[in-house]
Design a protein around this motif. Structure first.
Motif, short mmCIF file in Angstrom:
data_model
loop_
_atom_site.label_atom_id
_atom_site.label_comp_id
_atom_site.label_asym_id
_atom_site.label_seq_id
_atom_site.Cartn_x
_atom_site.Cartn_y
_atom_site.Cartn_z
N ASP A 106 13.69 31.91 -23.22
CA ASP A 106 13.97 31.88 -24.65
C ASP A 106 13.61 30.50 -25.20
N HIS A 107 12.50 30.42 -25.90
CA HIS A 107 12.01 29.13 -26.39
C HIS A 107 12.78 28.63 -27.61
N SER A 108 13.69 29.43 -28.14
CA SER A 108 14.54 28.91 -29.21
C SER A 108 15.40 27.76 -28.71
N HIS A 109 15.68 27.77 -27.41
CA HIS A 109 16.47 26.67 -26.84
C HIS A 109 15.65 25.36 -26.82
N VAL A 110 14.33 25.48 -26.63
CA VAL A 110 13.48 24.29 -26.67
C VAL A 110 13.49 23.71 -28.08
N GLY B 237 2.09 25.31 -29.00
CA GLY B 237 2.77 24.34 -28.16
C GLY B 237 4.24 24.25 -28.51
N GLN B 238 5.01 23.62 -27.63
CA GLN B 238 6.44 23.45 -27.86
C GLN B 238 6.70 22.21 -28.72
N PRO B 239 7.84 22.16 -29.41
CA PRO B 239 8.11 21.06 -30.33
C PRO B 239 8.37 19.73 -29.62
N ALA B 240 7.79 18.69 -30.16
CA ALA B 240 8.02 17.32 -29.73
C ALA B 240 8.68 16.56 -30.88
N VAL B 241 9.23 15.40 -30.57
CA VAL B 241 9.91 14.59 -31.58
C VAL B 241 9.28 13.21 -31.61
N ILE B 242 8.99 12.73 -32.81
CA ILE B 242 8.49 11.37 -33.00
C ILE B 242 9.46 10.64 -33.93
N GLY B 243 9.97 9.51 -33.46
CA GLY B 243 10.84 8.67 -34.27
C GLY B 243 10.28 7.26 -34.32
N LEU C 114 23.22 17.48 -24.34
CA LEU C 114 21.80 17.80 -24.26
C LEU C 114 21.49 18.66 -23.03
N VAL C 115 22.14 18.37 -21.91
CA VAL C 115 21.91 19.15 -20.69
C VAL C 115 22.35 20.60 -20.88
N ARG C 116 23.35 20.83 -21.70
CA ARG C 116 23.86 22.19 -21.90
C ARG C 116 22.85 23.09 -22.63
N ILE C 117 21.81 22.52 -23.18
CA ILE C 117 20.77 23.31 -23.85
C ILE C 117 19.70 23.66 -22.82
N PRO C 118 19.52 24.95 -22.47
CA PRO C 118 18.55 25.33 -21.42
C PRO C 118 17.12 25.33 -21.93
N SER C 119 16.58 24.16 -22.14
CA SER C 119 15.28 24.01 -22.81
C SER C 119 14.12 24.17 -21.83
N VAL C 120 13.90 25.38 -21.37
CA VAL C 120 12.82 25.70 -20.44
C VAL C 120 11.61 26.21 -21.22
N ALA C 121 10.48 25.54 -21.07
CA ALA C 121 9.28 25.89 -21.84
C ALA C 121 8.39 26.90 -21.13
N PHE C 122 8.77 27.36 -19.94
CA PHE C 122 7.96 28.31 -19.20
C PHE C 122 7.94 29.67 -19.91
N PRO C 123 6.86 30.45 -19.73
CA PRO C 123 6.82 31.80 -20.29
C PRO C 123 7.98 32.65 -19.76
N GLY C 124 8.46 33.53 -20.60
CA GLY C 124 9.54 34.42 -20.19
C GLY C 124 10.93 33.89 -20.47
N ALA D 273 9.62 10.14 -23.31
CA ALA D 273 10.40 10.97 -22.39
C ALA D 273 10.11 12.42 -22.75
N HIS D 274 10.68 13.36 -22.00
CA HIS D 274 10.52 14.77 -22.39
C HIS D 274 11.88 15.47 -22.35
N HIS D 275 12.04 16.42 -23.27
CA HIS D 275 13.33 17.10 -23.39
C HIS D 275 13.32 18.49 -22.80
N ASP D 276 12.17 18.98 -22.33
CA ASP D 276 12.15 20.27 -21.64
C ASP D 276 12.49 20.06 -20.16
N VAL D 277 12.90 21.14 -19.50
CA VAL D 277 13.34 21.04 -18.12
C VAL D 277 12.72 22.16 -17.29
N GLN D 278 12.83 22.01 -15.97
CA GLN D 278 12.42 23.05 -15.05
C GLN D 278 13.39 24.23 -15.12
#
Length: 452
Positions: free
Chosen positions: A34-38, A70-76, A22-32, A91-96
């Protein structure tokens, strides 16, 4: 409950492997970025929840109030057994953003490296370990969950959760719970757990200064024409008094818990240089948890290396204030705006505009759910009972949860320790503490179940 402890220990190797993926996915939601990683991160979380036995898992999103997606969230979800409560695990899956790679002690901030019992990598602690703590507890129980569980993993917390309130409103029925566990905070120290019971709020603003229509020669006009950068420095200097306290008298200040924060420990954790003094007055925990702070986050002006000998006509800064529990963020912005405008020098044109705000929160951590949590923590930490702490940082959406689910008990927990360095270079997760966090969450779900 040795069987439950053994079950958690058995799943931890797989949990760690999935955390690394999961850490290997650079899920940064900031502008600029690549949000495909999120999106890819959300899909990975959804698969983890399905694999942990949740039969109803969906990826959801909505627009922010300004209309931006908005960015994708997950509900289980897994329904509660008859007579059992439902627990919402957040919890949240996006990162700084990782920042400058040169400041990391590894080649790739989004690759996991283990050193001295810690896992290093962006998001290893904040907050992908929070996601995996939920997964660990679910895997430990398998099909024998004693309570209903809803897992809600957000995708834009680090960028301000702009669409979160609307997302909760749209899925309020699915997210309704008796107990809400927010796994996005930390513990008092390694070996000493904590429940977070107060958090400061946030106001970010831009301060713009104009003094002329264009730049002019600093020798020809210096001494008569004020430059915007000097005016901006004078304005920003007015944020603090001579002691380093925030010089905005209207802002709320309050007392903090009786915990003692040793000065040498704080110096070491903050990486303060020898000779640098603390700012502000009062107990250290009050300065960090229940008093306002002011920080200049950045300045738009010519860089030192490329600057010309010219008087600058325009300069801008981003200012952040953390506001104490009990404060209103929009009222605090008005106090900030009024104060900054009063610092103006030489008739410059100064404007102050809001970037974002967020409410502080206070949690009344009394009642059966909190007793269940404290007992679970004490059992996981081999008899060390948790302390109640404040946090100087902000998680504004906690106030949203409190407003929308007023009958729910809100427990703010987390995986971070004082050396986790969340948001900074060399962010890391202490593996021993992570194991205890996973065990504590399993014990909590057990303790919340009806007693036979």
């Amino acid at each position: 409950m040795s069987d439950l402890r053994s079950a958690v220990e058995a799943v931890l190797p797989g949990v760690r492997a999935d955390l690394e993926r999961l850490v290997r996915i650079p899920s940064v939601a900031f502008p600029g970025f690549d949000h495909s990683h999120v999106r890819r991160s959300a899909e990975a979380v959804a698969e983890l929840l399905r694999g942990a036995g949740l039969p109803d898992v969906t990826i959801v999103s909505t627009n922010a109030p300004d209309g931006t997606p908005g960015q994708p969230a997950v509900i289980g979800r897994r329904p509660a057994p008859e007579g059992a409560p439902t627990v919402l695990l957040y919890a949240h899956h996006d990162v700084q953003p990782a920042g400058k790679p040169s400041e990391w002690e590894q080649d790739d901030p989004f690759e996991i490296v283990e050193r001295d019992g810690r896992l290093y990598g962006r998001g290893a602690a904040d907050d992908k370990a929070g996601v995996m703590a939920h997964v660990a507890a679910l895997r430990a129980f398998g099909d024998d969950l004693p309570v209903g569980v809803t897992v809600f993993v957000e995708g834009e917390e680090e960028y301000g959760s702009a669409s979160l309130e609307k997302l909760i409103e749209e899925h309020k029925e699915e997210l309704a719970a008796d107990v809400i566990v927010i796994a996005d905070s930390g513990n008092w120290d390694i070996g000493h757990p904590a429940l977070t019971t107060s958090l400061r709020g946030l106001v970010n603003a831009y301060v713009e200064v104009r003094t002329a229509t264009h730049a002019v020669h600093s020798g020809m006009f210096g001494g008569t024409v004020p430059d915007a950068l000097t005016v901006l420095c004078r304005v920003l200097a007015g944020l603090h008094d001579e002691n380093g306290d925030v010089a905005i008298p209207e802002l709320i200040r309050s007392e903090a818990s009786p915990l003692d924060y040793p000065e040498d420990r704080l110096r070491a954790e903050a990486g303060m240089l020898d000779g640098v003094e603390f700012i502000g007055t009062g107990r250290l925990v009050e300065r960090m948890w229940t008093k306002p702070t002011a920080t200049v986050l950045g300045i738009d002006a010519p860089g030192a290396q490329e600057s010309a000998n010219a008087l600058q006509p325009y300069a801008r800064a981003k200012v952040s204030i953390r506001i104490a529990p009990g404060e209103n963020d929009m009222q605090a912005f008005e106090y900030l705006r009024k104060h900054l405008l009063a610092q103006n020098a030489w008739g410059a044109e100064v404007t102050v505009s809001l970037d974002q705000g967020g409410l502080p929160c206070v949690i009344d951590a009394t009642g059966p759910s909190y007793d269940a949590a404290r007992d679970a923590f004490a059992e996981a930490w081999d008899g060390v009972r948790p302390v109640d702490i404040g946090v100087g940082g902000s998680i504004p959406f906690i106030a949203t949860f409190q407003e929308m689910f007023p009958e729910a008990a809100v427990l703010v927990t987390g995986v971070e320790d004082p050396d986790a360095r969340a948001h900074g270079p060399n962010e890391s997760l202490h593996l021993g503490e992570f194991a205890r966090v996973c065990l504590a969450e399993a014990y909590l779900l057990r303790n919340l179940a009806p007693k036979n």
